[in-house]
Design a protein around this motif. Structure first.
Motif, PDB file in Angstrom:
ATOM      1  N   ARG A   6       1.663  -0.899  -0.083  1.00 25.48           N
ATOM      2  CA  ARG A   6       0.512  -0.984  -0.988  1.00 25.48           C
ATOM      3  C   ARG A   6      -0.229  -2.345  -1.168  1.00 25.48           C
ATOM      4  O   ARG A   6      -0.191  -3.173  -1.107  1.00 25.48           O
ATOM      5  N   ASP A   7      -1.760  -2.220  -2.609  1.00 26.85           N
ATOM      6  CA  ASP A   7      -2.040  -3.336  -2.907  1.00 26.85           C
ATOM      7  C   ASP A   7      -1.600  -3.713  -4.034  1.00 26.85           C
ATOM      8  O   ASP A   7      -0.800  -3.193  -4.916  1.00 26.85           O
ATOM      9  N   VAL A   8      -1.658  -5.856  -3.897  1.00 27.45           N
ATOM     10  CA  VAL A   8      -1.115  -6.141  -4.529  1.00 27.45           C
ATOM     11  C   VAL A   8      -1.359  -5.901  -5.991  1.00 27.45           C
ATOM     12  O   VAL A   8      -2.394  -5.641  -5.759  1.00 27.45           O
ATOM     13  N   TYR A  44      -7.642  -7.898   2.038  1.00 24.77           N
ATOM     14  CA  TYR A  44      -6.684  -7.417   2.150  1.00 24.77           C
ATOM     15  C   TYR A  44      -5.970  -8.121   1.646  1.00 24.77           C
ATOM     16  O   TYR A  44      -4.769  -8.967   1.965  1.00 24.77           O
ATOM     17  N   PHE A  45      -4.831  -7.661   0.917  1.00 25.49           N
ATOM     18  CA  PHE A  45      -3.715  -8.059  -0.193  1.00 25.49           C
ATOM     19  C   PHE A  45      -2.998  -6.873  -0.297  1.00 25.49           C
ATOM     20  O   PHE A  45      -3.032  -6.398  -1.150  1.00 25.49           O
ATOM     21  N   ARG A  46      -1.460  -6.802   0.571  1.00 28.26           N
ATOM     22  CA  ARG A  46      -0.653  -5.742   0.499  1.00 28.26           C
ATOM     23  C   ARG A  46       0.330  -6.668   0.144  1.00 28.26           C
ATOM     24  O   ARG A  46       0.792  -7.580   0.591  1.00 28.26           O
ATOM     25  N   VAL A  47       1.507  -5.599  -0.830  1.00 27.77           N
ATOM     26  CA  VAL A  47       2.809  -5.772  -0.617  1.00 27.77           C
ATOM     27  C   VAL A  47       3.835  -4.617   0.090  1.00 27.77           C
ATOM     28  O   VAL A  47       2.966  -3.650   0.024  1.00 27.77           O
ATOM     29  N   ALA A  48       4.337  -5.332   0.279  1.00 28.16           N
ATOM     30  CA  ALA A  48       5.398  -4.123   0.601  1.00 28.16           C
ATOM     31  C   ALA A  48       6.669  -3.982  -0.359  1.00 28.16           C
ATOM     32  O   ALA A  48       7.370  -4.993  -0.781  1.00 28.16           O
ATOM     33  N   GLU A  49       6.769  -2.865  -0.923  1.00 32.50           N
ATOM     34  CA  GLU A  49       8.345  -1.974  -0.985  1.00 32.50           C
ATOM     35  C   GLU A  49       9.463  -1.733  -0.284  1.00 32.50           C
ATOM     36  O   GLU A  49       9.145  -0.336   0.542  1.00 32.50           O
ATOM     37  N   ARG A  50      10.367  -2.261  -0.721  1.00 37.61           N
ATOM     38  CA  ARG A  50      11.720  -1.193  -0.044  1.00 37.61           C
ATOM     39  C   ARG A  50      12.540  -1.061  -1.165  1.00 37.61           C
ATOM     40  O   ARG A  50      12.992  -1.719  -1.876  1.00 37.61           O
ATOM     41  N   ASP A  51      13.075   0.141  -1.199  1.00 33.80           N
ATOM     42  CA  ASP A  51      14.037   0.647  -2.336  1.00 33.80           C
ATOM     43  C   ASP A  51      13.701   0.145  -3.272  1.00 33.80           C
ATOM     44  O   ASP A  51      14.553  -0.229  -4.179  1.00 33.80           O
ATOM     45  N   LEU A  58       1.296  -9.252   3.000  1.00 37.25           N
ATOM     46  CA  LEU A  58      -0.160  -9.443   3.467  1.00 37.25           C
ATOM     47  C   LEU A  58      -1.086  -9.837   2.977  1.00 37.25           C
ATOM     48  O   LEU A  58      -1.503  -8.776   2.635  1.00 37.25           O
ATOM     49  N   ILE A  59      -1.429 -11.549   3.680  1.00 35.18           N
ATOM     50  CA  ILE A  59      -3.316 -11.459   3.463  1.00 35.18           C
ATOM     51  C   ILE A  59      -4.147 -11.315   4.375  1.00 35.18           C
ATOM     52  O   ILE A  59      -3.855 -11.852   5.250  1.00 35.18           O
ATOM     53  N   GLY A  60      -5.191 -10.687   4.616  1.00 37.49           N
ATOM     54  CA  GLY A  60      -5.960 -10.630   5.079  1.00 37.49           C
ATOM     55  C   GLY A  60      -7.621 -11.080   4.771  1.00 37.49           C
ATOM     56  O   GLY A  60      -7.695 -10.784   4.386  1.00 37.49           O
ATOM     57  N   PHE A  61      -8.392 -12.104   5.715  1.00 38.38           N
ATOM     58  CA  PHE A  61      -9.533 -11.927   5.865  1.00 38.38           C
ATOM     59  C   PHE A  61     -10.445 -11.566   6.449  1.00 38.38           C
ATOM     60  O   PHE A  61     -10.469 -11.212   7.516  1.00 38.38           O
ATOM     61  N   GLY A  62     -12.221 -11.084   6.196  1.00 36.50           N
ATOM     62  CA  GLY A  62     -12.611 -10.676   7.062  1.00 36.50           C
ATOM     63  C   GLY A  62     -14.149 -11.845   7.001  1.00 36.50           C
ATOM     64  O   GLY A  62     -13.726 -12.912   6.607  1.00 36.50           O
TER      65      GLY A  62
END
Length: 198
Positions: A6-8, A44-51, A58-62
């Protein structure tokens, strides 16, 4: 044990900074100011959650962004078409090998292939790159060349991947994607107001 991408959120930036700066030599360190700049400008700046716990980001740019990375500039000089650039991905050490990286790349590709014909990234060569190169190769990335980053003297393998769905999406939707949740871009924060007279 599911992974949620999801988004940070702004209040998570301190945790993201700690993850980045504890990642070791395979990722460049950040300070809070630069991370906040990424928060304000990254496409794009999203984080992963687990449990329920932060497991990575992950950070990304066009390619049309004003990102100032020397590796990003290298891709702009080398590629004739637009691209999505992965600036950095970090997975918490206790979560490595558990599918978080693969979930990030699947999510980033789903985002990018609606908007760009290529996805790009780099792997640092000087700190045991074999596992990272194998990981990227399994996703279809290939090396375009190498770049030595100024000021840090780090040599990077510059990787790119063609996004085969882009042409169909572009031909079918002409840049106007349907308004569905999974196709929406990141809602970036409003820029901070500057005091009058600055």
């Amino acid at each position: 044990m599911s992974i949620v991408i999801r988004d940070v959120r702004e209040h998570e930036l301190d945790s993201v900074l700690a993850l980045n700066n504890n990642a070791g030599l395979a990722i460049l360190p950040l300070d809070a100011h630069r991370l906040h700049l990424f928060y304000e400008t990254a496409e794009y700046f999203r984080v992963a959650e687990r449990d329920g716990n932060l497991a990575g980001f992950l950070i990304g740019f066009g390619s049309e962004s004003q990102h100032d990375s020397s590796n990003f500039a290298w891709f702009k000089q080398q590629l004739a078409s637009s691209f999505f650039y992965i600036d950095r991905i970090v997975v918490a050490s206790r979560r490595r090998g558990g599918g978080v990286g693969r979930a990030f790349y699947a999510d980033a590709q789903s985002y990018a292939e609606l908007r760009y014909p290529q996805m790009t990234c780099e792997v640092f060569q000087d700190h045991g790159a074999d596992a990272a190169l194998l990981f990227h190769g399994s996703f279809g990335f290939r090396e375009l060349g190498q770049n030595t980053m100024p000021h840090v003297d780090v040599r990077a393998s510059m990787l790119a991947k063609e996004l085969c769905s882009y042409a169909w999406v572009s031909d079918t939707y002409g840049g106007k994607l349907p308004d569905v949740a999974w196709a929406r871009g990141r809602q970036r924060p409003a820029p901070a107001l500057q005091p009058a007279g600055t």
